[in-house]
Design an enzyme around this catalytic site. Sequence first.
Site, PDB file in Angstrom:
ATOM      1  CD  GLN B 215     -25.501  49.416  20.397  1.00  0.00           C
ATOM      2  OE1 GLN B 215     -26.470  50.137  20.251  1.00  0.00           O
ATOM      3  NE2 GLN B 215     -25.596  48.209  20.905  1.00  0.00           N
ATOM      4  CE  LYS B 238     -26.496  44.641  19.139  1.00  0.00           C
ATOM      5  NZ  LYS B 238     -26.943  44.632  20.536  1.00  0.00           N
TER       6      LYS B 238
HETATM    7  C1  LIG Z   1     -20.952  47.452  20.163  1.00  0.00           C
HETATM    8  C2  LIG Z   1     -21.446  46.050  19.987  1.00  0.00           C
HETATM    9  N1  LIG Z   1     -20.693  45.153  19.344  1.00  0.00           N
HETATM   10  C3  LIG Z   1     -21.112  43.892  19.145  1.00  0.00           C
HETATM   11  C4  LIG Z   1     -22.320  43.449  19.604  1.00  0.00           C
HETATM   12  C5  LIG Z   1     -22.720  42.029  19.375  1.00  0.00           C
HETATM   13  O1  LIG Z   1     -23.813  41.937  18.538  1.00  0.00           O
HETATM   14  P1  LIG Z   1     -24.547  40.556  18.305  1.00  0.00           P
HETATM   15  O2  LIG Z   1     -24.828  39.982  19.660  1.00  0.00           O
HETATM   16  O3  LIG Z   1     -25.789  40.910  17.561  1.00  0.00           O
HETATM   17  O4  LIG Z   1     -23.630  39.683  17.517  1.00  0.00           O
HETATM   18  C6  LIG Z   1     -23.142  44.341  20.283  1.00  0.00           C
HETATM   19  C7  LIG Z   1     -24.450  43.916  20.806  1.00  0.00           C
HETATM   20  O5  LIG Z   1     -24.681  43.680  21.943  1.00  0.00           O
HETATM   21  C8  LIG Z   1     -22.695  45.668  20.485  1.00  0.00           C
HETATM   22  O6  LIG Z   1     -23.448  46.553  21.142  1.00  0.00           O
END
Ligand SMILES: Cc1ncc(COP(=O)(O)O)c(C=O)c1O
Lengths: 148, 419
Positions: B215, B238
């Site tokens: 984030q 993101k």
């Molecule tokens: C704080 C946090 N960590 C990890 C993730 C996981 O990211 P990703 O699904 O792109 O691997 C997210 C996304 O939802 C997140 O907001």
Amino acid sequence: MNDLRALYEDVILDHNRRPRNFQHKPGGANHQAFGFNPLCGDEFTVYLQVENNIVTDVGFEGVGCAIAVASTSLMTEAIKGKPIAEVEALFQSVHHLLTHKGEAAAPLGKLAVLAGVHEFPMRIKCATLGWHVMKAAIENQHETVCTE
Amino acid sequence: MTRPLAAPRPPTRPPLDLDAVRADFPCLDQEVHGQPLVYLDNAATTQKPQAVIAAMARYYAHDNANVHRGVHALAERATEAYEQARAKVAHFLHAAEAAEIVFVRGTTEAINLVAASLGNRFTAGDEVVITEMEHHSNIVPWQLLRDRLGICLKVLPMDDQGCLRLDKLDALLTERTRLVAVVHGSNALGTINPVREIATRAHAAGALLLVDGAQAVAHLEVDVHAMGADFYAFSGHKVYGPMGIGCLYGRRELLEQMAPYQGGGEMIRHVTFEETTYAPPPARFEAGTPNVAGAVGLAAALDYLDSLGRERIAAHEQDLLAYGLAQLAGLTGVRLIGNAPERLGILSMVIAGAHPHDVATILDRDGIAIRAGHHCAHPVMDHFHLPATARASLALYNRRAEIDRLVAGIHHVQEVLGR
Ligand SMILES: Cc1ncc(COP(=O)(O)O)c(C=O)c1O
């Protein structure tokens, strides 16, 4: 706007605010099941008291969105006093109403308010959850129902 | 290795021109249910600027080839583009060198990589400390490791504001603590954690620090050296980049000691049926054909942020957040979950008499995209005894008028459900 009104029918809002047979566990409950929707955290336990193949009492507890609570509440009202065979037929009709566009296979009375959910594909699982848990309770599955 | 010099600060520029910025994002320009889209689900994924979409299209239209494997012109261009993207990310995170950046699918894979490769050296009784506000992707990999190796998983709690209880950290750190894994900015609450302070204490106890930056990267200046992160994980999607690409930063000497993550092409030095020697990092951790177009798109996204200016973006987002907080505070029946003083533009709320899913459905009909649910952070929901929250999350292209639309939407929710 209009489909929002159709989703949040007065009957739905009323059953969400004052769910029937809520937090009620029949004294002679002999069937029960628990189910949840892992996506949104809705979860319900449904209790049934079945005597001579008739649902003589029913209750539920848990948390969920307005659609899930109202649909489960309406379900308990609809099945109370009915023979198991009729309850199973009702499950099929409601399932059809929610997952297929348009008419129900059989007249559904008050349950017809659930038809508005069909326009909201992401919410269909909310409406079916309580029904699936009820069916699992009839079949006396002890595993948990999960709407995924 | 010397660190690259920080780019000289440009003279103060005027605030972001939001009309121009919004025109850069094709996906924002649409109607949903007859209303102009208000996209407030940026914590789930951000929209992509045309520069990113074009860079990826250009790559496929002109340069597409497999990397590190050919001597022909296209292979050379693709390899060059891929390695330039790595250098760009290294610069973006203030890493000492490009070799400290491993391309992965996203944050989730980055953390799993560390759990598998670094975790491989842990033994029964070793300890990993995580926190109560972690995303499931920074919980489950450690539980899998616990179940495999018998390590002990400890949890640093948070308070009701959504701040970590740092006063309890030292008691959790022992000589068996191998790693502390903490989220930089919480996706469920918005809290920005004091990672620098946590790093100091973890290091003093002889433990390493992994930071989940999923984030944070889009909104904060990230300097892995200054914060003391040994590992830093983030996802391209993101930070205005494409899905399917992400990065793990790892300190060089740590990556060098770590076992491979997956086996295959690219990650080897020499293979015989008896024995294989592995390539040095980062190649050691990038088995198989990588997501070159994703890396190219991610680099374009980081260039785009640089072109707008990180300070200008931060200033705009902080202004928007302050406005959003003030507007929501004025609404009856609306309660914000998480009130950390240092926070990202994440507005997690519950509305009296309205389940978050009903809120999201009604807002959607008003053209407003938010997220309802547990945000992959069950322990956070459990802490607040909530099944779910309704979360509006901000990005650089959002504007005050959209907060106003959200506020009107919340009134609409209350009207529909309260009649
Ligand atoms: C704080 C946090 N960590 C990890 C993730 C996981 O990211 P990703 O699904 O792109 O691997 C997210 C996304 O939802 C997140 O907001």
